[in-house]
Design an enzyme around this catalytic site. Structure first.
Site, mmCIF file in Angstrom:
data_model
loop_
_atom_site.group_PDB
_atom_site.id
_atom_site.type_symbol
_atom_site.label_atom_id
_atom_site.label_comp_id
_atom_site.label_asym_id
_atom_site.label_seq_id
_atom_site.Cartn_x
_atom_site.Cartn_y
_atom_site.Cartn_z
ATOM 1 N N PHE A 208 -4.248 1.175 3.268
ATOM 2 C CA PHE A 208 -3.439 2.098 4.073
ATOM 3 C C PHE A 208 -3.820 2.039 5.542
ATOM 4 O O PHE A 208 -2.963 2.029 6.424
ATOM 5 C CB PHE A 208 -3.607 3.528 3.548
ATOM 6 C CG PHE A 208 -2.894 3.765 2.265
ATOM 7 C CD1 PHE A 208 -1.525 3.917 2.232
ATOM 8 C CD2 PHE A 208 -3.586 3.824 1.070
ATOM 9 C CE1 PHE A 208 -0.842 4.140 1.047
ATOM 10 C CE2 PHE A 208 -2.931 4.042 -0.128
ATOM 11 C CZ PHE A 208 -1.554 4.200 -0.143
ATOM 12 N N GLU B 222 -4.977 13.483 -13.483
ATOM 13 C CA GLU B 222 -3.762 12.687 -13.686
ATOM 14 C C GLU B 222 -3.905 11.764 -14.895
ATOM 15 O O GLU B 222 -2.984 11.641 -15.711
ATOM 16 C CB GLU B 222 -3.444 11.899 -12.409
ATOM 17 C CG GLU B 222 -2.931 12.831 -11.322
ATOM 18 C CD GLU B 222 -2.849 12.213 -9.921
ATOM 19 O OE1 GLU B 222 -2.285 12.876 -9.043
ATOM 20 O OE2 GLU B 222 -3.348 11.108 -9.700
HETATM 21 C C1 LIG Z 1 -6.995 6.146 -8.315
HETATM 22 C C2 LIG Z 1 -6.819 6.683 -6.913
HETATM 23 C C3 LIG Z 1 -5.896 7.693 -6.684
HETATM 24 C C4 LIG Z 1 -5.722 8.182 -5.402
HETATM 25 N N1 LIG Z 1 -4.780 9.154 -5.198
HETATM 26 C C5 LIG Z 1 -4.525 9.571 -3.949
HETATM 27 C C6 LIG Z 1 -3.483 10.492 -3.700
HETATM 28 O O1 LIG Z 1 -2.816 10.965 -4.626
HETATM 29 N N2 LIG Z 1 -3.244 10.846 -2.417
HETATM 30 C C7 LIG Z 1 -3.950 10.337 -1.381
HETATM 31 O O2 LIG Z 1 -3.670 10.660 -0.233
HETATM 32 N N3 LIG Z 1 -4.959 9.480 -1.579
HETATM 33 C C8 LIG Z 1 -5.262 9.066 -2.840
HETATM 34 N N4 LIG Z 1 -6.273 8.186 -3.059
HETATM 35 C C9 LIG Z 1 -7.122 7.767 -1.935
HETATM 36 C C10 LIG Z 1 -6.454 6.715 -1.071
HETATM 37 O O3 LIG Z 1 -5.904 5.704 -1.877
HETATM 38 C C11 LIG Z 1 -7.497 6.163 -0.116
HETATM 39 O O4 LIG Z 1 -7.976 7.214 0.675
HETATM 40 C C12 LIG Z 1 -6.905 5.087 0.776
HETATM 41 O O5 LIG Z 1 -6.517 3.978 0.007
HETATM 42 C C13 LIG Z 1 -7.907 4.652 1.832
HETATM 43 O O6 LIG Z 1 -7.323 3.670 2.620
HETATM 44 P P1 LIG Z 1 -8.227 2.548 3.293
HETATM 45 O O7 LIG Z 1 -7.323 1.745 4.143
HETATM 46 O O8 LIG Z 1 -9.420 3.158 3.896
HETATM 47 O O9 LIG Z 1 -8.772 1.666 2.075
HETATM 48 P P2 LIG Z 1 -7.998 0.929 0.916
HETATM 49 O O10 LIG Z 1 -6.604 1.383 0.805
HETATM 50 O O11 LIG Z 1 -8.884 1.024 -0.267
HETATM 51 O O12 LIG Z 1 -7.964 -0.584 1.409
HETATM 52 C C14 LIG Z 1 -9.118 -1.347 1.565
HETATM 53 C C15 LIG Z 1 -8.710 -2.801 1.578
HETATM 54 O O13 LIG Z 1 -9.833 -3.581 1.979
HETATM 55 C C16 LIG Z 1 -9.899 -4.757 1.188
HETATM 56 N N5 LIG Z 1 -11.296 -5.188 1.190
HETATM 57 C C17 LIG Z 1 -12.379 -4.463 0.841
HETATM 58 N N6 LIG Z 1 -13.488 -5.176 0.988
HETATM 59 C C18 LIG Z 1 -13.108 -6.398 1.447
HETATM 60 C C19 LIG Z 1 -13.819 -7.579 1.784
HETATM 61 N N7 LIG Z 1 -15.151 -7.662 1.697
HETATM 62 N N8 LIG Z 1 -13.118 -8.661 2.204
HETATM 63 C C20 LIG Z 1 -11.766 -8.606 2.286
HETATM 64 N N9 LIG Z 1 -11.051 -7.501 1.983
HETATM 65 C C21 LIG Z 1 -11.716 -6.404 1.578
HETATM 66 C C22 LIG Z 1 -9.405 -4.296 -0.172
HETATM 67 O O14 LIG Z 1 -8.933 -5.391 -0.949
HETATM 68 C C23 LIG Z 1 -8.304 -3.312 0.197
HETATM 69 O O15 LIG Z 1 -7.048 -3.943 0.279
HETATM 70 C C24 LIG Z 1 -6.489 7.669 -4.328
HETATM 71 C C25 LIG Z 1 -7.407 6.655 -4.563
HETATM 72 C C26 LIG Z 1 -7.569 6.160 -5.843
HETATM 73 C C27 LIG Z 1 -8.562 5.053 -6.086
#
Ligand SMILES: Cc1cc2nc3c(=O)[nH]c(=O)nc-3n(C[C@H](O)[C@H](O)[C@H](O)COP(=O)(O)OP(=O)(O)OC[C@H]3O[C@@H](n4cnc5c(N)ncnc54)[C@H](O)[C@@H]3O)c2cc1C
Length: 444
Positions: free
Chosen positions: A40, A196
């Protein structure tokens, strides 16, 4: 000696990985912005940099962006992986200054300003760490083998497989005791994911499967939701937590609060004070920790591994390195911003704007401020809880709101239509079309 190709990706001698040259950069003098993570936060940063005079490189270990809030629907066979994930290249293909690279980042050399890819490295002028979080087993990583968490598509299909295989095994059993073992599902953690999953597994057992089995009655499945704290959905107001508990119980879920899991193994869990619970299927929804990005750059982090960031989301002492989303710790009004999708998106949008201002030499935005829209969680058919400011919804209105919001936030018309159609179909028929047991680990 190492070689550098025209894209700036340096290959170590004797390696052939990462030879894929990204799109030609706009020119040698353009600033290079590298974003690690196409979740995200990372995707939102990339989008905000559209049109910026910079070469943007978005790196992810997967070739897709995953909508994690609906992973539990894949785990419980309501949706298929392709309904909740999109190829990153496709999502951002219209952005001429952006290149996507599928690679696993292994570290960052902040002195040389290079991102390390195992077999090679890429240079950066500005770096955005958006690598998210992973499960935390509170020092018991060995539990991961028997109690998978839900973070990735692979986790969801593994959990789906384990749930469906448990019913298949139960169908083969002659002993009632063994059958009970296979048909006991333990979900550890009473936050939104645990609630859920518990609700969804109960619906599968009570409504989707009964007509399909002959020797075993799936309705006899025991689903236990184990929560160490005094209530489920602890971030919601107590009345909504109570409602969630009542609804789960009415669906046949045993909600055990103030119960702590002390160990997990292939046969079940030990708990305090309730003792041993025998179960073939254990699912971990209890804790998360940040990605290892803090270690890559030697940054100050909290106990969950989140990088402490400054008001402009840069890392203290490294003004060209930013951390956003679940891997960052941003405190506002004395509290950490929550690890949820809107927070990651807002941070990503902010850093994208800030970097655009930097590369164009314009006024940077004011310090970051997170705006919390609300909290939502669904429990099952016609049952969800929603807290939006002072507005609280539950039951059917909450469920309708939850459904509309989730469809709205999916990327692309195809996925919106597909998910809406599947939900309508599931609602009318109570069936789960994605009940496929796939993958190598059929012994799971
Ligand atoms: C089961 C579940 C349900 C959820 N439900 C909700 C909800 O209902 N509402 C809500 O608001 N939030 C929800 N969340 C939380 C939300 O999904 C996270 O807060 C959000 O995805 C965080 O975004 P981000 O960009 O920080 O990380 P992420 O979306 O996790 O993205 C991280 C990215 O980094 C990549 N990555 C990681 N390490 C490496 C590496 N070493 N090399 C290359 N790529 C890498 C991964 O592949 C991934 O694509 C939920 C989370 C989970 C797991």
């Amino acid at each position: 000696m190492s070689e550098m190709d025209s894209s700036g990706i340096e290959n170590r001698p004797g390696t052939s990985d990462h030879n894929e040259a990204p799109n030609p950069p706009g020119g040698p003098s353009r600033p290079r912005i590298v974003i690690i993570g196409a979740g995200f936060g990372g995707v939102e940063t990339a989008r905000a940099l559209k049109g910026a005079p910079a070469d943007v490189l978005l790196i992810d270990r997967n070739n897709y962006h995953c909508f994690q809030p609906l992973l539990y629907q894949v785990a419980s066979a309501a949706l298929s992986p392709a309904d909740i994930a999109w190829p990153v290249r496709g999502v951002l293909s219209g952005q001429a200054n952006l290149t996507v690279l599928m690679a696993d980042v292994t570290g960052v050399d902040t002195a040389a300003r290079r991102v390390l890819l195992g077999a090679g490295s890429v240079p950066y002028d500005h770096l955005v760490l958006a690598t998210g979080a992973t499960h935390s087993y509170f020092g018991h990583d060995e539990w991961a083998r028997v109690a998978p968490g839900l973070k990735k598509i692979e986790d969801a299909t593994r959990i789906r497989r384990e749930i469906l295989i448990a019913f298949e095994r139960a169908e083969l059993c002659d002993s009632a005791e063994e059958r009970r073992h296979f048909l006991t599902f333990v979900i550890i953690g009473g936050g939104p994911t645990g609630v859920e999953l518990a609700g969804s597994i109960a619906e599968v057992a009570r409504h989707a499967l009964p007509n399909d089995f002959r020797r075993v009655d799936p309705r006899t499945a025991r689903i236990l939701l184990v929560e160490a704290g005094p209530r489920v959905l602890p971030t919601m107001p107590p009345a909504l937590s109570d409602y969630a508990r009542e609804r789960l119980e009415s669906m046949g879920v045993d909600v055990l609060t103030n119960v702590r899991v002390t160990s997990c193994d292939g046969d079940g869990v030990d708990t305090e004070p309730n003792g041993r619970i025998l179960s073939e299927t254990i699912i971990w929804a209890a804790g998360v920790r940040a990605s290892p990005a803090a270690g890559w750059i030697g940054a100050d982090a909290d106990r969950a591994g989140r990088i402490r960031v400054t008001p402009d989301l840069s890392v203290p002492g490294l003004p060209d390195v930013f951390a956003i989303g679940d891997t960052a710790l941003f405190e506002q009004d004395g509290k950490p911003v929550p690890g949820i999708a809107p927070a990651a998106k807002q941070m990503g949008h902010y850093v994208g704007r800030l970097l655009k201002a930097r590369v164009t030499g314009t006024q940077p935005p004011a310090p970051f401020r997170y705006s919390h829209a609300g909290d939502l969680a669904t429990i099952g058919r016609n049952a969800a809880v929603v807290k939006l400011g002072r507005l609280e919804l539950k039951g059917f209105p909450g469920w309708l709101f939850w459904s509309v919001v989730h469809v709205y936030f999916l990327i692309g018309a195809r996925n919106r239509l597909s998910v809406a159609f599947h939900w309508l179909w599931n609602y009318v028929t109570r069936q789960r079309g994605a009940r496929l047991i796939t993958g190598d680990d059929h012994e799971a």
